[in-house]
Enzyme design. Structure first.
Site, PDB file in Angstrom:
ATOM      1  CG  ASP A  23      -1.621   1.160   1.524  1.00 58.23           C
ATOM      2  OD1 ASP A  23      -2.660   1.667   0.628  1.00 58.23           O
ATOM      3  OD2 ASP A  23      -1.451   1.743   2.639  1.00 58.23           O
ATOM      4  CG  ASP A  25      -1.238   8.137   2.200  1.00 61.56           C
ATOM      5  OD1 ASP A  25      -0.544   8.861   3.035  1.00 61.56           O
ATOM      6  OD2 ASP A  25      -1.910   8.964   1.233  1.00 61.56           O
ATOM      7  CG  ASP A 225      -1.781   2.625   6.495  1.00 64.49           C
ATOM      8  OD1 ASP A 225      -2.156   2.152   5.160  1.00 64.49           O
ATOM      9  OD2 ASP A 225      -1.885   3.747   7.028  1.00 64.49           O
TER      10      ASP A 225
HETATM   11 MG   LIG Z   1      -2.659   3.205   3.447  1.00 73.23          MG
END
Ligand SMILES: [Mg+2]
Length: 345
Positions: A23, A25, A225
């Site tokens: 991923d 961000d 995250d």
């Molecule tokens: Mg993310």
């Protein structure tokens, strides 16, 4: 946990992995800049592996994501970036004939993919589109949403056309605050027509299927995250995952993660991809991860010892709570278990 996994208990998360899917961000960068240790850890992960990226963001093309990553020091080709519009095209191709006209609600990132997939783009419900595809772009407004609603007025079970959303993230972080995301705009159309969209992006599986098939992955590892999109999606797709504590979700969210949203690995930062992952042992209501020991005693969660590394305490606390099959609300949790010395964007 690693104890029950395919690898030996002291292997590093990267061992045996052929494709690393990350991923963006909160994993690679936060805002414009790279997160500490992300670039060197990911470049190091390339050794004999494919390194690729998965993003729900429909407003950027694969080429613009690739050039951003390359600027940050991660040489990336557009082919290495899997976007939710690309996953949406995979869904679309399975639902409507090649070359059909598609009503696009979204911006350039989405239009480019629709055209690349060989469909004709329209912005009007009057052009008898064969499907509606909807993704986020800052310029999406009432006019585009209304066209989608007009095109979707017939329910699908009565012969209505398919409606595919790139993703349903409720919010989109901006430098000035949190703004409505694609999920919010999809929801506006849903409210008008009473239909539900089919979703291509995380936490649904099409975006993961697109990545696995594009890179012919045998043993992929997904790095995310967020538990409710990244980890849930990877788990639904049958892909092992690592949650890295440099983005949205914090130790307290990890402890509370429902079944299905629990990562294979919990990492403080991406350097730990390369380090042996410690054995996670649960016996007699005590979870042990190296020096960290956490006990379940009825409604109480007790820290027997903190260990030397904060991430081991999170791992032990999560293993102890998860092993009970009980929801987090039923426990008294010591404040210390929520300690959060990890890097936050
Ligand atoms: Mg993310």
């Amino acid at each position: 946990m690693a104890l029950f996994g395919r690898r030996s208990v002291t292997a590093a998360p990267l061992d045996g992995v052929d494709v690393v899917l990350a991923d963006l961000d909160g994993v690679v960068y936060a805002g414009a800049g790279a997160l500490p240790h992300a670039v060197e850890s990911l470049n190091g992960a390339r050794d004999g592996r494919t390194l690729a990226y998965i993003t729900n963001n429909a407003s950027r093309t694969d080429a613009s994501v690739a050039s951003h990553l390359t600027e940050l020091g991660l040489p990336t080709r557009p082919h290495d970036v899997v976007t939710s519009p690309q996953a949406a095209m995979r869904l679309l191709a399975s639902r409507i004939p090649a070359g059909s006209t598609v009503l696009v609600v979204g911006g350039d990132g989405l239009v480019v993919e629709v055209e690349k997939a060989g469909f004709a783009v329209t912005r009007s419900a009057d052009d008898a589109p064969a499907a509606v595809v909807q993704g986020f772009a800052p310029e999406v407004g009432w006019t585009q949403l209304a066209e989608a609603a007009f095109a979707l007025k017939v329910p699908e079970e009565e012969g209505g056309i398919p409606w595919i959303a790139t993703n349903t993230d409720w919010t989109i972080p901006q430098s000035r605050g949190i703004a409505p995301g694609n999920g919010t705009l999809v929801s506006a159309v849903h409210t008008a027509v009473g239909r539900l969209a089919t979703v291509a992006g995380k936490p649904e599986v099409p975006i993961f299927q697109e990545a696995v098939s594009r890179f012919q992955a045998q043993h992929p590892l997904f790095l995310g995250d967020r538990l409710d999109t990244d980890i849930l999606g990877a788990s639904r797709a049958g892909i092992e995952s690592a949650l890295v504590l440099t983005g949205i979700d914090r130790p307290k969210h990890v402890l509370a993660a429902p079944e299905g949203s629990r990562p294979t690995y919990i990492l403080g930062d991406l350097r730990e991809l390369h380090e042996p992952y410690p054995e996670v042992r649960v016996a007699d209501c005590v979870a042990t991860v190296r020096g960290a020991r956490v006990q379940i005693d009825g409604p109480d969660v007790r820290i027997l010892s903190e260990g030397d590394r904060p991430v081991d305490l999170v791992r032990a606390g999560a293993a102890a709570i998860w092993s009970t099959g009980r929801a987090i609300y039923g426990f008294r949790i010591p404040e210390r278990l929520y300690a959060d010395p990890f890097h936050r964007p």
